[in-house]
Scaffold this motif. Structure first.
Motif, PDB file in Angstrom:
ATOM      1  N   THR A 195       0.804  -1.209   0.000  1.00 18.04           N
ATOM      2  CA  THR A 195       0.000   0.000   0.000  1.00 18.04           C
ATOM      3  C   THR A 195       0.840   1.263   0.000  1.00 18.04           C
ATOM      4  OG1 THR A 195      -1.833  -1.058   1.155  1.00 18.04           O
ATOM      5  CG2 THR A 195      -1.657   1.326   1.375  1.00 18.04           C
ATOM      6  N   ILE A 229      -5.333   0.643  -0.356  1.00 18.53           N
ATOM      7  CA  ILE A 229      -5.005  -0.742  -0.055  1.00 18.53           C
ATOM      8  C   ILE A 229      -5.344  -1.635  -1.243  1.00 18.53           C
ATOM      9  CG2 ILE A 229      -5.641  -2.718   1.390  1.00 18.53           C
ATOM     10  CD1 ILE A 229      -6.043  -0.665   3.675  1.00 18.53           C
ATOM     11  N   PHE A 231      -0.297  -3.151   3.888  1.00 23.33           N
ATOM     12  CA  PHE A 231      -1.337  -2.172   4.216  1.00 23.33           C
ATOM     13  C   PHE A 231      -0.783  -0.881   4.820  1.00 23.33           C
ATOM     14  CE2 PHE A 231      -3.196  -6.485   5.231  1.00 23.33           C
ATOM     15  CZ  PHE A 231      -3.772  -6.674   3.987  1.00 23.33           C
ATOM     16  N   ALA A 273      -1.603   1.314   8.359  1.00 26.44           N
ATOM     17  CA  ALA A 273      -2.587   0.487   9.063  1.00 26.44           C
ATOM     18  C   ALA A 273      -1.946  -0.822   9.522  1.00 26.44           C
ATOM     19  CB  ALA A 273      -3.782   0.197   8.152  1.00 26.44           C
ATOM     20  N   TYR A 293      -6.571  10.870   3.840  1.00 23.98           N
ATOM     21  CA  TYR A 293      -6.111   9.764   4.681  1.00 23.98           C
ATOM     22  C   TYR A 293      -7.163   9.338   5.713  1.00 23.98           C
ATOM     23  CZ  TYR A 293      -1.709  11.504   2.712  1.00 23.98           C
ATOM     24  OH  TYR A 293      -0.733  11.948   1.860  1.00 23.98           O
ATOM     25  N   GLN A 327     -11.432   5.306   3.675  1.00 22.09           N
ATOM     26  CA  GLN A 327     -10.058   4.963   4.019  1.00 22.09           C
ATOM     27  C   GLN A 327      -9.968   4.430   5.451  1.00 22.09           C
ATOM     28  OE1 GLN A 327      -8.227   4.630   1.322  1.00 22.09           O
ATOM     29  NE2 GLN A 327      -6.700   6.221   1.613  1.00 22.09           N
ATOM     30  N   ALA A 381      -8.762   0.749   6.479  1.00 29.83           N
ATOM     31  CA  ALA A 381      -7.621   0.613   7.384  1.00 29.83           C
ATOM     32  C   ALA A 381      -7.962  -0.269   8.577  1.00 29.83           C
ATOM     33  CB  ALA A 381      -7.163   1.997   7.850  1.00 29.83           C
ATOM     34  N   ARG A 414      -6.007  -3.664   9.558  1.00 30.40           N
ATOM     35  CA  ARG A 414      -5.441  -3.943  10.889  1.00 30.40           C
ATOM     36  C   ARG A 414      -5.923  -5.283  11.413  1.00 30.40           C
ATOM     37  NH1 ARG A 414      -6.084   1.747  11.554  1.00 30.40           N
ATOM     38  NH2 ARG A 414      -8.161   1.483  12.439  1.00 30.40           N
TER      39      ARG A 414
END
Length: 397
Positions: free
Chosen positions: A63, A67, A116, A119, A318, A323, A327, A331
């Motif tokens: 990323t 992603i 990723f 994240a 972001y 997003q 993220a 995670r």
């Protein structure tokens, strides 16, 4: 303007200190003298070893902003890295420092990023909280000094001290190194207390210039940013009017790309002017390292604009709801992988199982090494193989 004779880094002159392991430029094999592999300088060899590394190739599927994007035209960590190297070379050549060292630093600067992006880094940091944490910059050093070892006689890629020092502290001196940096520094001291070379400082600012502007380009392409959003910033609005006046009949999509190019040019020229003034009177690499401040970078006015732009990008791109959702799912993938490998290492490939330490914290640190090396798609495939599924909504463009 040129400082090449005075600033060009000398891999053999490190304040009178001698460091092991073997310096790049010596033969890596008794049967293959270094000159048989081409008439290259030590920093050219650094660059080439990075380009030929597996960790560099994996960047193609890691990323940058989005992603695992389906679209072919979005940047990945690899294309971002190439763009950073291009800007870094331009700056180094104009300032008159070692262009090959600068390029090598740019090409290696993101090798430690896990799948990723940030994240994935957040998930590994949380999983590794009891074992010293995780940091992508330290992981870059760990990757090139320990994990990727293609040579018969030593660990790592056998890179020069100047390159390793620059990777460690391209953002400035390190006052509180984490476990990974401390471990590497004990084996191969990197003088954390001083500022890095001009080449390392250039690599850091080239990274900022690249992602500040190219993330705008990708955000516009994805529809997460609009022209109206950009016009909220006075300096972008002013530059947009200049672009419109210069090309009054061009379609908007081309004008937006011209705006991005203009912004890169403005930042590059600002760095050149500010660095020329900041380095006036400096004659040696040692003086650069002992300067006590950053010498290559933005002027105060441009630095203020750049901070405003970063704040804007966090708010609009972001931290965009899509997003944030992607993220969170990313995670979860990393966290689930760490749990699975910790509970049952037989889920890992045989070569990793064989080397996995039994004691902590070394055990968890090696599991983090394995996950950090994954591409986005390999992480998703591994999660699906173990759990039968991956969270939905990982791909948002």
């Amino acid at each position: 303007m040129t400082f090449r004779a005075s600033f060009a880094a000398d891999p053999h002159a490190h304040g009178g200190r001698e460091f092991a392991p073997a310096k790049t430029g010596t033969s890596t094999s008794p049967s293959m003298p270094a000159e048989r592999r081409g008439p290259r300088s030590e920093f050219q060899r650094d660059r080439d070893r990075i380009i030929h590394s597996m960790s560099f190739r994996r960047l193609k599927s890691k990323t940058q902003v989005f992603i695992a994007p389906d679209g072919d035209h979005y940047r990945t960590r690899l294309t971002h890295t190439i763009e950073v190297a291009q800007i870094g070379r331009v700056l180094a050549r104009a300032i008159g420092v070692d262009e090959d060292l600068t390029e090598a630093l740019c090409l290696a600067h993101d090798l430690g990023h896990p799948p990723f992006g940030h994240a994935g880094e957040d998930a590994l940091s949380e999983a590794m909280e009891a074992h010293g944490g995780f940091d992508h910059n330290a992981q870059t050093l760990r990757t090139v000094m320990r994990l990727e070892s293609p040579y018969p006689t030593h660990e790592g890629l056998n890179l020069t001290w100047d390159l390793l020092e620059g990777l460690a502290k391209h953002n400035g001196p390190i006052t509180n190194p984490n476990w990974a940096l401390r471990e590497l520094d004990e084996a191969f001291p990197l003088n954390f207390a001083t500022w890095p070379s001009i080449e390392a400082q250039i690599a850091a600012i080239a990274d900022d210039i690249a992602y500040d502007n190219h993330d705008i380009d990708d955000g516009l392409r994805a529809g997460f940013l609009t022209l109206d959003d950009l016009m909220e910033l006075d300096f972008l609005a002013s530059q947009w009017r200049v672009v419109e006046k210069r090309f009054p009949h061009a379609p908007q999509d081309r004008l937006l790309r011209e705006l991005v190019r203009d912004q890169i040019g403005l930042m590059v020229n600002d760095v050149l002017e500010h660095t020329a003034a900041s380095t006036k009177g400096f004659e040696t690499v040692s003086q650069i390292r002992e300067a006590g401040r950053q010498l290559a970078g933005f002027s105060p006015d441009m630095a203020a604009q750049e901070r405003t732009l970063k704040t804007f990008m966090y708010e609009k791109l972001y931290y965009h709801p899509e997003q944030v959702s992607a993220a969170q799912n990313a995670r979860e993938v990393v966290a689930r992988l760490f749990t699975a490998y910790s509970q049952d290492p037989r889920q890992m490939p045989p070569e990793w199982q064989e080397r996995l330490p039994k004691a902590e914290p070394q055990r968890s640190r090696m599991i983090a090494d394995f996950i950090a090396g994954m591409s986005d798609r390999f992480a998703m495939q591994s999660c699906a193989k173990i759990y039968g599924e991956v969270p939905e909504g990982l791909i948002n463009v």
